[in-house]
Enzyme design. Structure first.
Site, mmCIF file in Angstrom:
data_model
loop_
_atom_site.group_PDB
_atom_site.id
_atom_site.type_symbol
_atom_site.label_atom_id
_atom_site.label_comp_id
_atom_site.label_asym_id
_atom_site.label_seq_id
_atom_site.Cartn_x
_atom_site.Cartn_y
_atom_site.Cartn_z
ATOM 1 C CG HIS A 172 51.805 20.806 41.384
ATOM 2 N ND1 HIS A 172 52.400 19.753 40.716
ATOM 3 C CD2 HIS A 172 51.425 21.690 40.421
ATOM 4 C CE1 HIS A 172 52.373 19.982 39.418
ATOM 5 N NE2 HIS A 172 51.799 21.149 39.218
ATOM 6 C CB CYS A 173 56.068 24.778 42.266
ATOM 7 S SG CYS A 173 56.583 26.425 41.745
ATOM 8 N N PRO A 174 53.357 25.404 40.065
ATOM 9 C CG PRO A 174 51.778 27.108 39.867
ATOM 10 C CD PRO A 174 52.440 26.227 40.873
ATOM 11 N N GLY B 73 56.284 23.486 36.971
ATOM 12 C CA GLY B 73 55.493 22.432 36.354
ATOM 13 C C GLY B 73 55.703 21.080 36.982
#
Length: 348
Positions: free
Chosen positions: A181-183, A186
């Site tokens: 999951h890449c912030p 998003g």
């Protein structure tokens, strides 16, 4: 006689202790010995009794992750727009001073790189990472033989989870071939948007290299002349080399105070593009390495219960969607035919 009755009761009690129900097809199973993890012989679903009960995430936890992702996405969008707009404004006088043709080429390259970077970012950020398809489960009549082969039960979604899929607590869904999951986008990086994420990284690497070179050239053109007074009087040796370095640094510092706003922005863009370039190159190399290995980042962390894929250059070609003709030319006729036979045998 009494002893025989006691043994029969104990056997029946043992059988009762090892009776369980498959979550996939609903059949009652009798295990030879107690095991927290077992596989159904009919549907092929895997039951992990240690993971069947999970507390749902709190509202504050989900709210915080949502706010964090939106904040990072907003910051990244504004940063890209800032680099594009200020870069064009700060560099164009130096480029057009060479010739009008160089200025037009620079504008075209900037437009193409900007469109590719922004579009690949939007596809990676706002496209679904890859939700599993809905399949029948829970009842024996509707679940076919091996219909849930190697499926597990997601306690968060309360539905089947396919192999190589993982639940993301930020996106609150299961993602096929989830990498991480890449912030900053998003979103999760999964089967449906992994290729767009790699395209975004490649475009950022190329764009940052171009920005760094152009800002260095423009900064050299707009930098005030250096005033080095005692450089000619210095001799040779370690002490003289140190004094020369001190003179150059002092001259750069004094001339930097005379820079205009355009020059200061060029300095910032050069350092920012170089820093982003280094970080994205490391991330891109890691991503391509896992693709070459036939694996994902999150599968590598959980490698104790996830089978590794077959590694090789064919994984990279398959990932980028190269046609079979190119596949044969790059890898050779023998290797391509062998891999095709293996893949077809797996399908059969």
């Amino acid at each position: 006689m009494q002893k025989q009755i006691q043994e029969e009761n104990s056997v029946s009690l043992m059988l009762e202790d090892h009776k369980t129900t498959c979550w996939g097809c609903g059949l009652h199973l009798v295990l030879e010995s107690y095991s927290p993890i077992f596989k159904c012989g009919w549907c092929g679903a895997i039951t992990d009794q240690c993971k069947t009960l999970r507390k749902p995430d709190s509202t504050w936890f989900s709210w915080w992750r949502c706010v964090r992702d939106r904040l990072f996405v907003t910051i990244l969008i504004f940063f890209m727009l800032f680099v594009i707009c200020t870069g064009v404004w700060a560099v164009y006088p130096a480029v057009f001073s060479i010739s009008k043709f160089c200025g037009i080429v620079h504008c075209l390259l900037t437009s193409v790189l900007s469109i590719i970077t922004v579009s690949s970012f939007c596809l990676a950020a706002f496209r679904s990472a890859g939700a599993p398809a809905n399949i029948p489960w829970g009842s024996y009549p509707i679940v076919e033989k091996d219909g849930l082969e190697n499926y597990t039960y997601c306690a968060y979604c309360s539905k089947p989870k396919p192999p190589r899929a993982h639940h993301c607590r930020s996106c609150r869904m299961c993602v096929l071939d989830m990498d991480h999951h890449c912030p900053f986008i998003g979103n999760c990086v999964g089967a449906a948007n992994h290729r767009y994420f790699i395209a975004f990284l490649i475009s950022v690497v190329i764009s940052c290299a171009y920005v760094f070179l152009m800002t260095l050239y423009a900064g050299f053109r707009v930098w005030p002349p250096l005033e080095i007074r005692n450089l000619a009087l210095s001799g040779f040796g370690i002490g003289s080399a140190a004094s020369i370095v001190k003179e150059i640094v002092a001259a750069l510092a004094s001339s930097a105070l005379l820079l205009s706003a355009r020059g200061l922005i060029l300095i910032y863009l050069s350092f920012a593009s170089l820093s982003v370039e280094i970080g994205i190159v490391v991330l891109l190399w890691q991503q391509l390495y896992w693709i070459y290995e036939g694996n994902t980042y999150i599968n590598q962390i959980a490698s104790h219960n996830v089978a590794h894929g077959e590694k090789g250059w064919q994984n990279l070609l398959r990932f980028f969607g190269c046609p079979y003709s190119v596949y044969r030319v790059l890898l050779g006729t023998g290797n391509a035919g062998k891999s095709q036979d293996i893949s077809s045998s797996k399908l059969l």
